[in-house]
Design an enzyme around this catalytic site. Structure first.
Site, short mmCIF file in Angstrom:
data_model
loop_
_atom_site.label_atom_id
_atom_site.label_comp_id
_atom_site.label_asym_id
_atom_site.label_seq_id
_atom_site.Cartn_x
_atom_site.Cartn_y
_atom_site.Cartn_z
CD GLU A 1 -36.69 37.30 -15.02
OE1 GLU A 1 -36.51 38.53 -14.96
OE2 GLU A 1 -36.79 36.58 -13.99
CB SER B 1 -34.78 31.36 -4.62
OG SER B 1 -35.79 31.28 -5.60
CG ASN C 1 -32.51 41.68 -11.70
OD1 ASN C 1 -33.02 42.70 -12.18
ND2 ASN C 1 -32.61 40.50 -12.29
N GLY D 1 -36.75 33.12 -8.92
CA GLY D 1 -38.12 33.51 -8.59
C GLY D 1 -39.02 32.34 -8.21
CE LYS E 1 -35.75 39.06 -11.30
NZ LYS E 1 -36.07 37.67 -11.42
CG HIS F 1 -31.85 38.00 -15.81
ND1 HIS F 1 -33.05 37.34 -15.92
CD2 HIS F 1 -31.55 38.03 -14.49
CE1 HIS F 1 -33.45 36.99 -14.70
NE2 HIS F 1 -32.57 37.40 -13.83
CD GLU G 1 -29.40 35.36 -11.64
OE1 GLU G 1 -29.77 35.79 -10.54
OE2 GLU G 1 -29.88 35.78 -12.70
P1 PGA Z 1 -34.82 35.95 -7.43
O1 PGA Z 1 -34.24 36.58 -8.80
O2 PGA Z 1 -33.84 36.30 -6.34
O3 PGA Z 1 -36.15 36.62 -7.25
O4 PGA Z 1 -34.91 34.49 -7.64
C1 PGA Z 1 -32.87 36.52 -9.11
C2 PGA Z 1 -32.63 37.10 -10.48
O5 PGA Z 1 -33.47 36.92 -11.38
O6 PGA Z 1 -31.60 37.74 -10.72
#
Ligand code: PGA
Length: 243
Positions: A97, A208, A9, A171, A11, A95, A165
């Site tokens: 976000e 992460s 991903n 993140g 983003k 997601h 997740e």
């Molecule tokens: P990250 O993001 O691996 O940077 O924690 C995962 C995601 O948002 O899908």
């Protein structure tokens, strides 16, 4: 399930040129393996570059979001029909976000999910609890709501993947322990059974994921792959996670 999915991903990172540079290096370095699927979710503006660069590759791709209509007066939205026209196969939906920063509701996500399936594309539905919900012992309740609402209009006979997740792990560098991941994935699998999903649904972990923690987690019984954010932006670290 034997096949593992490793999804990236990106983003809102990578221009079309940076996308081409990534895939030039990726295509040289990555050797496809049986029982392994790689899926890239670039930003919408890099979908075309991704499509071009993966033309002769077995790696798949799709968009990070879409609307529940393929075309029309929907300024600023991403079209699943365009993803399909570019030979994309996947759409990431729900997601955290999107849910928190862009106020996406379970109701909106369920419409998108059905539309994606109707287009012949595969939805990857993201679910997961916040730290507060975990503290309040609400994990199962949250996952049940996100799954039963998100999948309300879904066709259970068509392909679908789930990305678990936990919001607090995205993140932040705070990765869930293998026990937490396994426990949540077992809950997700049980709920999917209750919702009568007949085709096997792959359940990915995200939050992460890095080369060092991926090694242990990929061997967990109920982990069918990863959704990787930050560590998927560099060829070397994503390649290490893929193993
Ligand atoms: P990250 O993001 O691996 O940077 O924690 C995962 C995601 O948002 O899908």
């Amino acid at each position: 399930m034997n096949q593992k999915i490793f999804a990236a991903n990106w983003k809102l990172f990578k221009t079309p040129q940076e996308t081409r540079d990534f895939f030039q290096a990726w295509n040289r370095a990555y050797t496809p393996k049986n029982l392994e699927k790689i899926v890239f979710f670039p930003p919408a503006t890099s979908l075309e570059a991704t499509s071009e660069m993966l033309k002769s590759s077995q790696c798949e791709f799709g968009s990070q979001n879409c609307y529940f209509e393929g075309k029309g007066a929907f300024t600023g939205e991403t079209s699943a029909s365009v993803v399909k026209a570019l030979s994309g196969k996947w759409i990431l939906l729900g997601h955290s976000e999107r849910r928190t920063l862009f106020a996406e509701t379970d109701e909106l996500i369920q419409k998108k999910l059905r539309f994606v399936q109707d287009q012949g594309l595969v939805p990857m539905l993201c679910i997961g609890e916040t730290m507060q919900e975990r503290g309040d012992m609400q994990i199962e309740q949250v996952l049940r709501r996100q799954l039963s609402e998100g999948l309300k209009l879904a066709d259970s006979a068509r392909d679908l993947a789930i990305a678990y997740e936990p919001v607090w792990a995205i993140g932040t560098g705070k990765v869930a322990t293998p026990e937490m991941v396994e426990e949540a994935h077992v809950i997700v699998r049980r709920i999917l059974g209750e919702l009568k999903f007949s085709t096997p649904v792959q359940i990915l972990y995200g939050g992460s994921v890095k080369p060092d923690n991926a090694k242990t987690m990929i061997n967990l019984l109920n982990v069918d792959g990863f959704l990787v954010g930050g560590a998927s932006l560099e060829v070397s670290s994503f390649l290490e996670i893929v193993g």
